[in-house]
Structure formats: C-alpha cells, structure tokens
Design a protein around this motif. Structure first.
Motif, PDB file in Angstrom:
ATOM      1  N   ILE A 187       8.339   3.003   7.647  1.00  0.00           N
ATOM      2  CA  ILE A 187       6.808   2.115   7.337  1.00  0.00           C
ATOM      3  C   ILE A 187       6.895   1.129   8.255  1.00  0.00           C
ATOM      4  O   ILE A 187       5.941   0.815   8.823  1.00  0.00           O
ATOM      5  CB  ILE A 187       6.975   1.806   5.719  1.00  0.00           C
ATOM      6  N   LEU A 188       7.965   0.234   8.625  1.00  0.00           N
ATOM      7  CA  LEU A 188       8.127  -0.792   9.626  1.00  0.00           C
ATOM      8  C   LEU A 188       7.739  -0.478  10.915  1.00  0.00           C
ATOM      9  O   LEU A 188       6.742  -1.161  11.454  1.00  0.00           O
ATOM     10  CB  LEU A 188       9.548  -1.480   9.580  1.00  0.00           C
ATOM     11  N   LYS A 189       8.204   0.796  11.166  1.00  0.00           N
ATOM     12  CA  LYS A 189       7.803   1.176  12.524  1.00  0.00           C
ATOM     13  C   LYS A 189       6.365   1.503  12.674  1.00  0.00           C
ATOM     14  O   LYS A 189       5.553   1.511  13.591  1.00  0.00           O
ATOM     15  CB  LYS A 189       8.529   2.667  13.045  1.00  0.00           C
ATOM     16  N   LEU A 190       5.743   2.227  11.430  1.00  0.00           N
ATOM     17  CA  LEU A 190       4.199   2.400  11.766  1.00  0.00           C
ATOM     18  C   LEU A 190       3.582   1.254  11.788  1.00  0.00           C
ATOM     19  O   LEU A 190       2.604   1.058  12.710  1.00  0.00           O
ATOM     20  CB  LEU A 190       3.904   3.115  10.360  1.00  0.00           C
ATOM     21  N   LEU A 191       3.772   0.199  11.060  1.00  0.00           N
ATOM     22  CA  LEU A 191       3.149  -1.185  11.008  1.00  0.00           C
ATOM     23  C   LEU A 191       3.614  -1.834  12.368  1.00  0.00           C
ATOM     24  O   LEU A 191       2.720  -2.855  12.604  1.00  0.00           O
ATOM     25  CB  LEU A 191       3.672  -1.942   9.939  1.00  0.00           C
ATOM     26  N   ALA A 192       4.245  -1.595  13.101  1.00  0.00           N
ATOM     27  CA  ALA A 192       4.630  -2.030  14.378  1.00  0.00           C
ATOM     28  C   ALA A 192       3.266  -2.038  15.104  1.00  0.00           C
ATOM     29  O   ALA A 192       2.947  -2.780  15.964  1.00  0.00           O
ATOM     30  CB  ALA A 192       5.700  -1.508  15.274  1.00  0.00           C
ATOM     31  N   ASP A 193       2.749  -0.749  15.134  1.00  0.00           N
ATOM     32  CA  ASP A 193       1.525  -0.530  15.886  1.00  0.00           C
ATOM     33  C   ASP A 193       0.355  -1.216  15.455  1.00  0.00           C
ATOM     34  O   ASP A 193      -0.262  -2.115  16.103  1.00  0.00           O
ATOM     35  CB  ASP A 193       1.165   0.918  15.805  1.00  0.00           C
ATOM     36  N   LYS A 194       0.003  -1.105  14.079  1.00  0.00           N
ATOM     37  CA  LYS A 194      -0.977  -2.028  13.677  1.00  0.00           C
ATOM     38  C   LYS A 194      -0.920  -2.181  12.306  1.00  0.00           C
ATOM     39  O   LYS A 194      -0.523  -1.621  11.544  1.00  0.00           O
ATOM     40  CB  LYS A 194      -2.521  -1.272  14.258  1.00  0.00           C
ATOM     41  N   LYS A 195      -1.946  -2.974  11.726  1.00  0.00           N
ATOM     42  CA  LYS A 195      -2.036  -3.225  10.373  1.00  0.00           C
ATOM     43  C   LYS A 195      -2.645  -1.849   9.565  1.00  0.00           C
ATOM     44  O   LYS A 195      -3.380  -1.294  10.285  1.00  0.00           O
ATOM     45  CB  LYS A 195      -3.086  -4.482   9.918  1.00  0.00           C
ATOM     46  N   LEU A 196      -2.081  -1.586   8.548  1.00  0.00           N
ATOM     47  CA  LEU A 196      -2.405  -0.450   7.961  1.00  0.00           C
ATOM     48  C   LEU A 196      -2.662  -0.629   6.136  1.00  0.00           C
ATOM     49  O   LEU A 196      -1.923  -1.389   5.764  1.00  0.00           O
ATOM     50  CB  LEU A 196      -1.606   0.569   8.067  1.00  0.00           C
ATOM     51  N   PRO A 197      -3.638  -0.032   5.501  1.00  0.00           N
ATOM     52  CA  PRO A 197      -3.664   0.145   4.189  1.00  0.00           C
ATOM     53  C   PRO A 197      -2.742   1.051   3.577  1.00  0.00           C
ATOM     54  O   PRO A 197      -2.413   1.821   4.185  1.00  0.00           O
ATOM     55  CB  PRO A 197      -5.052   0.443   3.759  1.00  0.00           C
ATOM     56  N   VAL A 198      -2.322   0.984   2.277  1.00  0.00           N
ATOM     57  CA  VAL A 198      -1.397   1.762   1.620  1.00  0.00           C
ATOM     58  C   VAL A 198      -1.693   3.276   2.047  1.00  0.00           C
ATOM     59  O   VAL A 198      -0.978   4.104   2.254  1.00  0.00           O
ATOM     60  CB  VAL A 198      -1.444   1.457   0.168  1.00  0.00           C
TER      61      VAL A 198
END
Lengths: 124, 124
Positions: free
Chosen positions: B21-32
């Motif tokens: 999840i942290l890696k995903l959020l490194a790219d950009k803000k995301l909703p659940v």
DNA sequence: ATTATATGAAACTTTTTGGTTACATGTCAA
DNA sequence: TTGACATGTAACCAAAAAGTTTCATATAAT
C-alpha cells in the motif's frame, strides 16, 4: 533457493523484545541464558525469539562448549535499508532539516517547517 | 502526548500488504476503493490496514467529496532510519562492498568476504 | 426524492504469535 | 560416573492479527 522463508526481516524486527535483543548483541556475542536475564520472560521464550532472528539472518550462532553464542549479523539489515531508500526519494528535500530537529531532540517543533499552518487556507 | 500508541511503525511495516500500500501511495493519493483493487481481499480489510498505517502516521487522510484520499507521509519513516543508523556503526567497513554485491544481485556470493571460510578453524 | 457510490464500524471467525511448563540431550566439574 | 548447567523441542494456552459479512451513514447523480 528458499522460495519463501517463514520470517522476513520486517516481521523479525516488529517485536520490541527482538529489537532489544539486537541491541544487546551489538555489544558482544551472548548465550541465551545471559540474554534472557534482561527480560521478564522465560529463557525458552527468548530462545524462540532468537530462532526467529536466526531465520531472518539477523543473528548467527556459534557453538562454544556447552554454550551457544549468538552474534549480531547487521548485514541482514541491508534489505531494510534498501527498502527505506526507495521512500527517501519522496522525502529528500526535507531530510536535512528533519535530521537537525531529530538530532537535537526537538522533533516536537517540527510544525515550524510545515507550510499549512497559516491562519486561513486558500485552495490551490 | 499519546503515551503509547497502539501501533508503532515497526509493526505497521511488518505486513506485506501494508508495505505494498505504501508503495502504491508513493505514486499518488488514492481512495480506499482504488487501493483495494490491487489486492485479493475485501475493501474493508484494506480499510483496516489503512487505519493502522494512519495510526503510525505513515499515511494521512484528506476528504474529497464522498471520497477519502490517502496520502503517503514518508517523514514517518524517519524513526526507522534512525533505528537503522544505530546498527550501521557495526557495519560501516563492510557496507560499500555489500552495496556492490546487492546492486549486482550477487548477494549469494557474499561468503567471499567472510573470513571464517577456511578449511580448518584455529581457536582464538 | 430516489438511487447509486464511497466509506467506516461492528460482530464474528480463523490463523498467527508470544508466552508457558515439562522433558530430553549434551557438556562441564567433582 | 554422578550431578549441575546450558540448551532446544514439544505440547499447550491466551491474546492479537487479519480476514469475512452485514449494516449504517454521507455524498453524488438522476
């Protein structure tokens, strides 16, 4: 080899007892009994923690007579360092200032460098 | 304040799902909902992981209409970095060579720099 | 207004984790 | 060779973690 070892390093360092063991072993090699004197739990419990640390290569064992000396293997932390460094790229411009605050134990003042602390907030 | 928060950062990053999840959020803000599409589990399960990441300050939340955008907060990893740096002092002279092996994905050859690989071992 | 979307909370289940005590083995000291 | 010390394994237990399904609420769209 070793498709998926049971305990990875992230799991290994998740437990406070195991982190404390690592710090103890930073000073010198120690047998289980000596280590367990630092904790309010049985020697057997500590032994299990050591097994987990061994599995993730954070410590190595060396037989010495009837004792077994556990030794810190800090190289295993390299994986953690690599993982961390990925995130530092999203972080770089703030790191030096953060370092200052941390090294001076004034992390509580960190809001000083946060720009959003204005009275009123304007969109975009 | 906050005597002892329930989840510390070491626990937070112990779970593979949360690290992803942290890696995903490194790219950009995301909703659940967007995040949960990357995992073979329910949205609710992902939501719980996000709560844990929030508690340890690794992500922040931002309301946007009916969505809630989760954002990476990499500064929280500073604690981990500090912890790591303690151990690097027992490590320094080997680090550059290790880096070489790791960066070349030849960590399997690391025994090359281990001195104890002699045929017979002499005490002390 | 009504329906659809986005979310978190609650109650529950299963698996994992961290601890215990009891036991068996191996080594050192008398 | 007998007794003390050092250790790991096994069987077990309680608590925590990670997941599920169901439900309630808030916002958006028609």
């Amino acid at each position: 080899m070793s498709a998926a070892q049971k305990h990875d390093i992230f799991q290994a360092i998740a437990d406070p007892t195991r982190r404390k063991i690592l710090k103890l072993l930073a000073d010198k090699k120690l047998p289980v009994t000596a280590i367990s004197r630092h904790f309010p739990m049985s020697r057997t419990a500590v032994s299990k923690h050591l097994r987990i640390l061994s599995e993730s290569k954070l410590v190595s064992v060396e037989k010495a007579g009837r004792e077994k000396l556990y030794k810190l293997q800090p190289e295993a932390l390299l994986e953690l360092k690599e993982w961390l460094s990925f995130f530092e790229q999203f972080w770089d411009n703030k790191i030096s200032m953060l370092k200052y605050f941390v090294e001076n134990e004034e992390i509580g003042k960190l809001n000083l460098i946060m720009p959003e602390s204005n009275e009123e907030s304007k969109d975009s």
